[in-house]
Write an enzyme that holds these catalytic residues in place. Structure first.
Site, PDB file in Angstrom:
ATOM      1  N   GLU A  34       0.957  -1.285   0.078  1.00  0.00           N
ATOM      2  CA  GLU A  34      -0.081   0.094   0.028  1.00  0.00           C
ATOM      3  C   GLU A  34       0.886   1.229   0.055  1.00  0.00           C
ATOM      4  O   GLU A  34       1.650   1.292   0.860  1.00  0.00           O
ATOM      5  CB  GLU A  34      -0.917   0.191   1.217  1.00  0.00           C
ATOM      6  N   HIS A  35       0.559   2.280  -0.876  1.00  0.00           N
ATOM      7  CA  HIS A  35       1.260   3.500  -1.080  1.00  0.00           C
ATOM      8  C   HIS A  35       2.540   3.176  -1.416  1.00  0.00           C
ATOM      9  O   HIS A  35       3.361   3.936  -1.184  1.00  0.00           O
ATOM     10  CB  HIS A  35       1.285   4.396   0.350  1.00  0.00           C
ATOM     11  N   ASP A  37       3.065   1.856  -4.956  1.00  0.00           N
ATOM     12  CA  ASP A  37       2.885   1.728  -6.390  1.00  0.00           C
ATOM     13  C   ASP A  37       3.597   3.080  -6.768  1.00  0.00           C
ATOM     14  O   ASP A  37       4.262   2.964  -7.913  1.00  0.00           O
ATOM     15  CB  ASP A  37       1.695   1.710  -6.894  1.00  0.00           C
ATOM     16  N   GLY A 123     -11.946   2.809  -1.107  1.00  0.00           N
ATOM     17  CA  GLY A 123     -10.597   2.138  -1.344  1.00  0.00           C
ATOM     18  C   GLY A 123     -10.866   1.031  -2.292  1.00  0.00           C
ATOM     19  O   GLY A 123      -9.744   0.352  -2.237  1.00  0.00           O
ATOM     20  N   SER A 126     -13.411   2.505  -7.006  1.00  0.00           N
ATOM     21  CA  SER A 126     -14.450   2.626  -8.221  1.00  0.00           C
ATOM     22  C   SER A 126     -13.967   3.757  -9.272  1.00  0.00           C
ATOM     23  O   SER A 126     -14.594   3.611 -10.322  1.00  0.00           O
ATOM     24  CB  SER A 126     -15.487   3.286  -7.379  1.00  0.00           C
ATOM     25  N   ASP A 171      -4.305   0.934  -9.536  1.00  0.00           N
ATOM     26  CA  ASP A 171      -5.694   0.718  -9.819  1.00  0.00           C
ATOM     27  C   ASP A 171      -6.338   0.557 -11.045  1.00  0.00           C
ATOM     28  O   ASP A 171      -6.841  -0.516 -11.432  1.00  0.00           O
ATOM     29  CB  ASP A 171      -6.346   2.060  -9.196  1.00  0.00           C
ATOM     30  N   TYR A 221      -3.546  12.477   0.444  1.00  0.00           N
ATOM     31  CA  TYR A 221      -2.733  11.623  -0.516  1.00  0.00           C
ATOM     32  C   TYR A 221      -1.682  12.336  -1.213  1.00  0.00           C
ATOM     33  O   TYR A 221      -0.647  11.716  -1.339  1.00  0.00           O
ATOM     34  CB  TYR A 221      -3.627  11.154  -1.510  1.00  0.00           C
TER      35      TYR A 221
HETATM   36  P1  ADP Z   1     -12.233   4.952  -4.818  1.00  0.00           P
HETATM   37  O1  ADP Z   1     -11.491   4.988  -6.412  1.00  0.00           O
HETATM   38  O2  ADP Z   1     -11.466   4.271  -3.833  1.00  0.00           O
HETATM   39  O3  ADP Z   1     -13.712   4.282  -4.932  1.00  0.00           O
HETATM   40  P2  ADP Z   1     -12.028   7.847  -5.256  1.00  0.00           P
HETATM   41  O4  ADP Z   1     -12.142   8.769  -4.346  1.00  0.00           O
HETATM   42  O5  ADP Z   1     -10.662   7.672  -6.114  1.00  0.00           O
HETATM   43  O6  ADP Z   1     -12.340   6.514  -4.593  1.00  0.00           O
HETATM   44  O7  ADP Z   1     -13.152   7.844  -6.338  1.00  0.00           O
HETATM   45  C1  ADP Z   1     -14.468   7.965  -5.960  1.00  0.00           C
HETATM   46  C2  ADP Z   1     -15.117   8.933  -6.883  1.00  0.00           C
HETATM   47  O8  ADP Z   1     -15.188   8.189  -8.199  1.00  0.00           O
HETATM   48  C3  ADP Z   1     -16.497   9.210  -6.616  1.00  0.00           C
HETATM   49  O9  ADP Z   1     -16.853  10.233  -5.706  1.00  0.00           O
HETATM   50  C4  ADP Z   1     -17.146   9.661  -7.728  1.00  0.00           C
HETATM   51  O10 ADP Z   1     -16.822  10.869  -8.284  1.00  0.00           O
HETATM   52  C5  ADP Z   1     -16.536   8.615  -8.841  1.00  0.00           C
HETATM   53  N1  ADP Z   1     -17.004   7.365  -8.813  1.00  0.00           N
HETATM   54  C6  ADP Z   1     -16.638   6.039  -9.400  1.00  0.00           C
HETATM   55  N2  ADP Z   1     -17.674   5.173  -9.716  1.00  0.00           N
HETATM   56  C7  ADP Z   1     -18.874   5.823  -9.655  1.00  0.00           C
HETATM   57  C8  ADP Z   1     -20.194   5.494 -10.090  1.00  0.00           C
HETATM   58  N3  ADP Z   1     -20.556   4.026 -10.275  1.00  0.00           N
HETATM   59  N4  ADP Z   1     -20.946   6.409  -9.886  1.00  0.00           N
HETATM   60  C9  ADP Z   1     -20.738   7.655  -9.692  1.00  0.00           C
HETATM   61  N5  ADP Z   1     -19.474   8.035  -9.309  1.00  0.00           N
HETATM   62  C10 ADP Z   1     -18.436   7.129  -9.295  1.00  0.00           C
HETATM   63 MG    MG Z   2      -9.799   5.762  -6.761  1.00  0.00          MG
END
Ligand code: ADP
Ligand code: MG
Length: 381
Positions: A34-35, A37, A123, A126, A171, A221
């Site tokens: 973690e941290h 990459d 985390g 997404s 990621d 970060y």
């Molecule tokens: P992680 O990648 O760990 O989930 P991040 O802060 O890097 O957290 O990314 C989260 C952001 O990505 C959300 O606040 C949103 O803006 C966007 N996001 C990702 N997937 C979706 C989704 N399916 N619907 C809406 N927003 C999304």
């Molecule tokens: Mg992210």
């Protein structure tokens, strides 16, 4: 309802006809590394069986139009200008399309629907799932099919430039390269990678979402990244990768306290991840579990990216029978823990974590056992 079906229905309802094409990309959980990459280390992520699906089609009109049925949000852009976007998710999607344009492969006017069961801001990446799903759709639309790491870098540029998050490459690479029943070993120094078969008999990977949302862009970060760069320059080292923890101890007296701690995490985590890779290859599951606990301590005390809720979740597991190891996963400051557990004890472990977490915080965590899953793919309709 399955994600694809949700996307198809929503597209039909919103746009009055069916989409042409679709693509999906998974979230990921990083087992360890973690941290590092962005510090030339090895990382050991696996894709989770949760995906973001985008279904789309060319439009005869102008612009780019996206609908998220889960949030009932619609966003339309006449062109691909970079800049602040509201809602924020639009920045990730347009950012990827913009990178295709910059690479000389403009994406035609498009309308699309996005659905996902990857919890955002937890985390589990997404953001990369959204970027990589979009890029996989754009590959089909433009005919510009990229090599896996080229695609990962394109998506990373989109996150840097459109979301303002100076993320490493793990990621995006995970969402693309991961394979079912394997952990991805990615060497972030040279992008060499291999699949480590990961089907530990009787064991499972439990993800526990603390429900504390992180915010990487405004969080710490970027500061951590800068601290690592500053420590490396004070030590006059070209890369963290060549430094063992013992060598670091010999040369690190010149560092102020904060940078000393950051360096202690980086060199020890790089060493732990190498050991974890060996443990996976030789099936030494209790050693792997121990490394997870050590990683958490280092992230908590040296890198200082944990939070009280994540610490509680890890502490709860430490005396639970059937838990081999546990740690926070992802950027930190909230989000999820990852634990290696005996599946026979799963109901007991889950109940114990929920009860203790609720009593301590008043919040209900979300728990799921996940298996290593496949990376991004186009979906034929
Ligand atoms: P992680 O990648 O760990 O989930 P991040 O802060 O890097 O957290 O990314 C989260 C952001 O990505 C959300 O606040 C949103 O803006 C966007 N996001 C990702 N997937 C979706 C989704 N399916 N619907 C809406 N927003 C999304
Ligand atoms: Mg992210």
């Amino acid at each position: 309802m399955a994600l694809l079906e949700q996307a198809l229905r929503a597209f039909e309802e919103r746009f009055g006809s069916g989409p042409e094409i679709a693509a999906q990309a998974p979230g990921r959980v990083n087992l360890i590394g973690e941290h590092i990459d962005y510090n030339d280390g090895l990382v050991l992520p696996m894709a989770i069986d949760r995906y973001t699906v985008i279904a789309g089609g060319r439009t005869t009109g102008d612009g780019y139009h996206f609908y998220l049925p889960g949030r009932d949000q619609f966003f339309s852009a006449p062109d691909l200008k970079l800049g602040d976007h509201s809602p924020p998710w639009a920045g990730y999607v347009l950012g990827v399309l913009k990178q295709f344009e910059l690479a000389g492969f403009p994406v035609p006017p498009l309308r699309a629907v996005i659905v996902s069961d990857v919890p955002p801001g937890s985390g589990l990446s997404s953001s990369a799932a959204l970027e990589v799903a979009t890029a996989t759709l754009a590959e089909q639309l433009t005919g510009h099919i990229m090599a896996p790491m080229e695609k990962a870098y394109l998506c990373q540029r989109a996150e840097h430039e459109s979301a303002g998050v100076p993320c490493g490459i793990m990621d995006q690479a995970s969402a693309i390269l991961c394979q079912r029943d394997s952990v991805l070993e990615l060497d972030c120094r040279d992008q060499n990678h291999r699949q480590l078969p990961f089907v530990p008999e009787g064991l499972g990977v439990l993800v526990t979402n603390s429900k504390v949302q992180h915010n990487l862009a405004t969080g710490n970060y970027a500061t951590r990244r800068q601290e690592c760069e500053l420590a490396a320059s004070k030590l006059d080292i070209a890369s963290w990768r060549h430094l063992t923890p013992d060598q670091f101890d010999q040369i690190s007296a010149c560092l102020p306290e904060t940078l000393l701690r950051r360096g202690q995490h980086v060199v020890s985590e790089i060493a732990r991840t190498l050991q974890a890779s060996e443990a996976i290859e030789s099936g030494q599951w209790s050693s792997l579990g121990e490394l997870l606990y050590q990683s958490h301590e280092s992230l908590r005390d040296h890198f200082q990216v944990s939070c009280p809720e994540l610490d509680l979740l890890v502490d709860f597991t430490s005396d639970l029978p059937g838990v081999l190891g546990s740690r926070m996963t992802g950027g930190g400051f909230g989000g999820c823990t990852v634990s290696l557990i005996e599946l026979a004890e799963r109901p007991f472990i889950e109940r114990a974590i929920v009860t203790k977490y609720q009593a301590a915080t008043g919040m209900e965590p979300e728990l799921f056992v996940t298996r290593p899953s496949d990376g991004a793919q186009p979906i034929s309709l």
